[in-house]
Design a protein around this motif. Structure first.
Motif, PDB file in Angstrom:
ATOM      1  N   ILE A 251       7.825  14.552  -2.562  1.00  7.50           N
ATOM      2  CA  ILE A 251       7.239  15.046  -3.830  1.00  7.50           C
ATOM      3  C   ILE A 251       7.134  16.557  -3.722  1.00  7.50           C
ATOM      4  O   ILE A 251       6.498  17.086  -2.794  1.00  7.50           O
ATOM      5  N   VAL A 252       7.772  17.239  -4.689  1.00  7.04           N
ATOM      6  CA  VAL A 252       7.705  18.700  -4.738  1.00  7.04           C
ATOM      7  C   VAL A 252       6.956  19.090  -6.030  1.00  7.04           C
ATOM      8  O   VAL A 252       7.405  18.786  -7.131  1.00  7.04           O
ATOM      9  N   VAL A 253       5.816  19.737  -5.847  1.00  8.86           N
ATOM     10  CA  VAL A 253       4.988  20.164  -6.969  1.00  8.86           C
ATOM     11  C   VAL A 253       5.182  21.669  -7.158  1.00  8.86           C
ATOM     12  O   VAL A 253       4.863  22.467  -6.270  1.00  8.86           O
ATOM     13  N   TYR A 254       5.749  22.018  -8.335  1.00  5.20           N
ATOM     14  CA  TYR A 254       5.894  23.428  -8.682  1.00  5.20           C
ATOM     15  C   TYR A 254       4.708  23.819  -9.561  1.00  5.20           C
ATOM     16  O   TYR A 254       4.488  23.232 -10.624  1.00  5.20           O
TER      17      TYR A 254
ATOM     18  N   SER B 270       0.844  -1.201   0.000  1.00  6.03           N
ATOM     19  CA  SER B 270       0.000   0.000   0.000  1.00  6.03           C
ATOM     20  C   SER B 270       0.876   1.246   0.000  1.00  6.03           C
ATOM     21  O   SER B 270       2.072   1.187   0.295  1.00  6.03           O
ATOM     22  N   TYR B 271       0.190   2.370  -0.418  1.00  6.66           N
ATOM     23  CA  TYR B 271       0.820   3.671  -0.394  1.00  6.66           C
ATOM     24  C   TYR B 271      -0.105   4.638   0.329  1.00  6.66           C
ATOM     25  O   TYR B 271      -1.336   4.462   0.332  1.00  6.66           O
ATOM     26  N   LYS B 272       0.482   5.660   0.904  1.00  4.36           N
ATOM     27  CA  LYS B 272      -0.314   6.726   1.489  1.00  4.36           C
ATOM     28  C   LYS B 272       0.386   8.056   1.251  1.00  4.36           C
ATOM     29  O   LYS B 272       1.604   8.111   1.111  1.00  4.36           O
ATOM     30  N   LEU B 273      -0.437   9.100   1.168  1.00  6.83           N
ATOM     31  CA  LEU B 273       0.038  10.438   0.843  1.00  6.83           C
ATOM     32  C   LEU B 273      -0.185  11.343   2.030  1.00  6.83           C
ATOM     33  O   LEU B 273      -1.218  11.238   2.735  1.00  6.83           O
ATOM     34  N   SER B 274       0.756  12.217   2.230  1.00  6.54           N
ATOM     35  CA  SER B 274       0.626  13.159   3.345  1.00  6.54           C
ATOM     36  C   SER B 274      -0.593  14.036   3.116  1.00  6.54           C
ATOM     37  O   SER B 274      -0.945  14.358   1.975  1.00  6.54           O
ATOM     38  N   PRO B 275      -1.258  14.447   4.174  1.00  3.78           N
ATOM     39  CA  PRO B 275      -2.489  15.242   4.038  1.00  3.78           C
ATOM     40  C   PRO B 275      -2.212  16.569   3.320  1.00  3.78           C
ATOM     41  O   PRO B 275      -1.233  17.248   3.602  1.00  3.78           O
TER      42      PRO B 275
ATOM     43  N   ARG C 257       4.495  20.766  -1.252  1.00  5.46           N
ATOM     44  CA  ARG C 257       5.401  19.684  -0.851  1.00  5.46           C
ATOM     45  C   ARG C 257       4.584  18.552  -0.260  1.00  5.46           C
ATOM     46  O   ARG C 257       3.777  18.735   0.654  1.00  5.46           O
ATOM     47  N   LEU C 258       4.799  17.333  -0.734  1.00  2.37           N
ATOM     48  CA  LEU C 258       4.070  16.147  -0.312  1.00  2.37           C
ATOM     49  C   LEU C 258       5.057  15.043   0.045  1.00  2.37           C
ATOM     50  O   LEU C 258       6.228  15.080  -0.356  1.00  2.37           O
ATOM     51  N   VAL C 259       4.565  14.047   0.789  1.00  4.75           N
ATOM     52  CA  VAL C 259       5.367  12.871   1.147  1.00  4.75           C
ATOM     53  C   VAL C 259       4.547  11.633   0.794  1.00  4.75           C
ATOM     54  O   VAL C 259       3.415  11.473   1.248  1.00  4.75           O
ATOM     55  N   LEU C 260       5.153  10.786  -0.026  1.00  8.30           N
ATOM     56  CA  LEU C 260       4.519   9.522  -0.389  1.00  8.30           C
ATOM     57  C   LEU C 260       5.185   8.409   0.403  1.00  8.30           C
ATOM     58  O   LEU C 260       6.400   8.266   0.392  1.00  8.30           O
ATOM     59  N   THR C 261       4.359   7.615   1.112  1.00  7.07           N
ATOM     60  CA  THR C 261       4.858   6.526   1.958  1.00  7.07           C
ATOM     61  C   THR C 261       4.406   5.198   1.374  1.00  7.07           C
ATOM     62  O   THR C 261       3.223   5.017   1.057  1.00  7.07           O
ATOM     63  N   ALA C 262       5.391   4.265   1.213  1.00  2.00           N
ATOM     64  CA  ALA C 262       5.092   2.923   0.718  1.00  2.00           C
ATOM     65  C   ALA C 262       5.182   1.949   1.894  1.00  2.00           C
ATOM     66  O   ALA C 262       6.165   1.954   2.636  1.00  2.00           O
ATOM     67  N   LEU C 263       4.181   1.094   2.081  1.00  5.55           N
ATOM     68  CA  LEU C 263       4.112   0.134   3.183  1.00  5.55           C
ATOM     69  C   LEU C 263       4.088  -1.270   2.628  1.00  5.55           C
ATOM     70  O   LEU C 263       3.415  -1.553   1.640  1.00  5.55           O
ATOM     71  N   ASP C 264       4.864  -2.202   3.312  1.00  2.30           N
ATOM     72  CA  ASP C 264       4.781  -3.611   2.910  1.00  2.30           C
ATOM     73  C   ASP C 264       3.791  -4.331   3.796  1.00  2.30           C
ATOM     74  O   ASP C 264       3.186  -3.743   4.698  1.00  2.30           O
TER      75      ASP C 264
END
Length: 812
Positions: free
Chosen positions: A238-241, A179-184, A219-226
């Motif tokens: 993740i940096v979105v310009y 699974s993946y999750k994204l910072s709020p 600015r975002l953070v993507l987290t991958a979980l096993d």
């Protein structure tokens, strides 16, 4: 830990029954012993197991007594370069003797196993052993890069997706990435989808419209979980310009700018500086200032605006009489794509000069123009403006010279330059159309503009003949198949459009087609006769030749060919009645008293030929020494040359020779016997009529002629005397007349002027109107007309003079 044992106890069975079984049984046991060597044992152990960890008991699974393990020298042989297992000969246990890393042994595979062999001696036995290496969650998910940069335009629509990098996990099964999750955040959400049976992918989904002016970097953070327990994770920054778009228009600092300037302000005098700002960045925020032309006023003719700073200066003369104030619209436009602009207002108050000429602006020039353009095709749009006011600002535009174009008024000072005549690229490839615009001021001012109009070629030229009608002269009796003429047409187009073929059109008569009379070579234009012509039967005929080019569509033109048969002198003269009657005796009688010139007879003859070939002449062929008669060479009249004498014969045989004027000359003869009789009563002719006698000029006729001449001379002298008396200067009959001036021009026109010149004229006393012709040199042209002036300056048109040098007659 589990184990599966596949052991065949062939050895034990053979030991117990070897001595008692028959030969056949022993063979079966031997086969069983051979099968035992292929038996395989299967065990499993977790990776990273500690050294000494028991995998399985070989003595038990192989059903060997523990005490025999040393005796039979049980050994473990591995196919790898590294030994991961050994056996305890005391207990028969298979132990781990080195660290096992499943990811190292079996990278990127779901299953991992090690194959080893257990060897026993005395007797020799070989047992295959497969050890399954089970995975543990000893690796956390990781991304190949530490940070992911996304450039997303602020014009992106919600719902747009952006693929994110996949996380890697060396573990397999449930220990891999699950699974993946994204910072709020308020702009993006995460959509995770199954790519395969054991992997997941993540996409960034835009949930809210972006606005760079509010937030330019996200600015975002993507987290991958096993799926391990406990789960392990890895992160990706993740940096979105947010990329700027030109979504903001410039804004002026003031809604209305006001300035004052005198009409005598020097050039480059600064009036005011306008300023506008743009919330965008980069090129989208760079602003260019310009004037907006409104109506007939162009601010750039008087003022200049710096496109970068917005400073407005005077570059032209300011005229108070023209405008007491200039209402100028200023445009601030950014350099974005597409650019955005805003309009500002500038009110410039001025004080007073009227010296502006009309300005001609050409827009939307359609060049080149096809040479087959129809009449009224718009070539260009022309705008004529004049900054002056009242009548000084009213303009009229027209074309100079003779060109196949005209100016058509669309609205006020807006014109369309349209086609007004046929265009021919082969004649003129370019027209320099000169437009002159003139205002209605006093004195009027004008300006000109030259518009180059190029003409493009189309196949609009039909083959051209040198003349519309061709006269072909063919001698009669000419040979069949002879070339009577070569027709030629020229096409100014090129290549296939100029390739000309010829054909005959039209009928020779209603029943005979022209193709049976002449033929034409379609390529060379040679006209060949198909028959010999007889002038007496056919002296002229007409047909048409059509020349067609190879263009698409083909164009053609016709030429009328008049074939004129030239007469050959192939017909003899023919004597007409009464001297041509068959079997008749030609005789004429004359009285003995006939005077000189007495009419005897008239010979008539015709010739079927024409022209000189039919021009007949008459001659007498008389006996030698007889000179009594003569004949008119052209009239054929036979008359006496003198009076009769007693020595003349009573019968005179005459032979009349009628000859034509051909080359060579052809002739015919007729014989006439002239009989001399004593009295006129005896005269009879073949036609039963009395021939006309030419009487001599009598004395009565002479007296009558003298009287007529005398009366005419007296009348003429009287008339001359009367005119001289009336026109004598001392009597005041001669007057000096002031005639209005009629001036002729080289182009054939004339003009009437009240500026007079003095002429001496003569008037009659008994007429109401006398005529006089007054001309300054040179005389009027051939197409002049008679003009009557009935007193004063009143003109009355009269008939056109019939002669070539027509004049204008002034009647007073």
């Amino acid at each position: 830990m589990f184990r599966n044992c596949y052991v065949v106890h062939c050895v034990t069975a053979m030991g117990r029954v070897g001595q008692r079984l028959p030969i056949l049984i022993q063979i079966i046991v031997l086969l069983c012993l051979c099968d035992a060597t292929a038996a395989q044992l299967s065990f499993s152990v977790s990776e990273e197991a500690d050294k000494g960890t028991v995998v399985g008991n070989l003595a038990k699974d192989l059903q060997i007594n523990v005490n025999e393990l040393v005796k039979r020298d049980l050994r473990i042989v591995s196919g790898n370069s590294k030994t991961y297992f050994d056996v305890d000969l005391k207990t028969g246990a298979l132990n781990v003797c080195d660290r096992i890393d499943r990811e190292e042994l079996c990278p990127n595979t779901a299953k991992c196993s090690l194959s080893i062999e257990a060897i026993l001696n005395n007797p020799m036995r070989l047992h295959r052993i497969e050890v399954q290496i089970t995975d543990i969650n000893d690796n956390a998910p990781s991304f190949r890069e530490q940070e992911k940069t996304l450039n997303i335009s602020e014009s992106s629509f919600t719902g747009e997706r952006y693929l994110l990098p996949m996380a890697n996990d060396a573990d397999t099964g449930s220990n891999s990435v699950k699974s993946y999750k994204l910072s709020p955040n308020e702009y993006f959400s995460l959509d995770v989808q199954s790519v395969g049976q054991h992997s997941e992918s993540a996409e960034l989904v835009l949930q809210k419209s972006l606005d760079r002016e509010k937030k330019s970097v996200i600015r975002l953070v993507l987290t991958a979980l096993d799926g391990g327990k406990p789960a392990r994770s890895g992160t990706l920054k993740i940096v979105v310009y947010v990329m700027d778009i030109n979504d903001n228009s410039p804004v002026f600092s003031q809604p209305l700018y006001q300035a004052q300037v005198t009409e005598n302000a020097q050039f480059q005098t600064s009036i005011v500086t306008v300023s506008a700002t743009d919330l965008d960045e980069g090129i989208n925020s760079e602003i260019v200032y310009s004037f907006i032309e409104r109506g007939n006023f162009n601010p750039e003719t008087v003022f200049s605006i710096n496109p970068n700073t917005g400073e407005i200066t005077v570059i032209g003369k300011v005229d108070y009489e023209e405008n007491t104030a200039y209402d100028i619209r200023i445009q601030a436009r950014d350099k974005g794509t597409p650019s955005r602009s805003v309009h500002g207002k500038l009110l410039v108050e001025v004080t007073d000069v009227n010296d502006n000429t009309p300005e001609i602006t050409v827009t939307s020039l359609m060049s080149p123009v096809k040479e087959d353009a129809e009449i009224d095709t718009v070539v260009a749009l022309v705008t004529v403006t004049d900054k002056d006011g009242a009548s000084n600002g009213l303009t009229n535009a027209k074309l100079l010279g003779v060109v196949p174009f005209k100016l058509k008024v669309n609205y006020k000072n807006y014109y369309s330059l349209t086609v007004d005549g046929s265009l021919d690229r082969e004649s003129i490839t370019q027209y320099n159309v000169t437009i002159i615009a003139t205002d209605e001021g006093s004195p009027p001012l004008s300006s000109t503009s030259v518009i180059p109009v190029h003409i493009s070629d189309v196949n609009d030229n039909a083959p051209l003949f040198s003349e519309p009608v061709v006269n072909v002269y063919v001698k009669e009796n000419s040979a069949v198949g002879a070339t009577i003429f070569i027709i030629t047409a020229v096409d100014p187009d090129m290549e296939e459009n100029a390739k000309v073929t010829y054909s005959l059109i039209g009928d020779f008569s209603k029943n005979i087609p022209i193709t049976s009379v002449v033929n034409i070579n379609s390529e060379t234009g040679d006209i060949v006769s198909l028959q010999s012509f007889n002038y007496e039967e056919l002296n002229t005929f007409q047909f048409k030749v059509q020349a067609t080019d190879s263009g698409v569509p083909p164009l053609s033109s016709n030429v009328t060919v008049n074939v004129l048969i030239l007469d050959e002198n192939d017909n003899n003269p023919t004597i007409l009645a009464p001297y041509s009657e068959h079997g008749s005796i030609n005789s004429e009688s004359i009285p003995y008293s006939a005077e000189s010139g007495y009419f005897v007879a008239k010979i008539r003859a015709v010739d079927a030929d024409s022209g000189y070939n039919a021009l007949l002449s008459y001659h007498l062929s008389e006996p030698k020494g007889n000179n009594l008669f003569r004949i008119g060479t052209s009239t054929g009249e036979i008359r006496t040359k003198r009076r009769m004498s007693d020595n003349d014969l009573k019968t005179h045989p005459l032979v009349v020779l009628v000859s034509d004027n051909g080359e060579p000359s052809l002739s015919a003869t007729v014989s006439i016997d002239v009989v001399v009789v004593e009295s006129t009563a005896e005269i009879q002719t073949q036609f039963r009529h009395v021939p006309v006698k030419e009487d001599s000029f009598s004395d009565l006729n002479l007296y009558l002629l003298i009287a007529i001449v005398s009366v005419s001379i007296i009348f003429l002298l009287s008339l001359i005397s009367l005119i001289a008396f009336r026109c004598h200067r001392t009597d005041g009959s001669f007057s000096r007349y002031s005639a209005p001036m009629i001036t002729t021009h080289p182009d054939g026109s004339w003009s009437y002027s009240k500026a007079t010149q003095q002429y001496d004229v003569c008037f009659s006393s008994d007429t109401f109107k006398s005529d006089v012709v007054v001309f300054p040199a040179p005389f009027p042209p051939a197409d002049a007309e008679l003009i009557s002036i009935n007193g004063g300056d009143t003109f009355t048109r009269t008939q056109t003079l019939p002669n070539k040098e027509k004049v204008r007659m002034v009647a007073l």
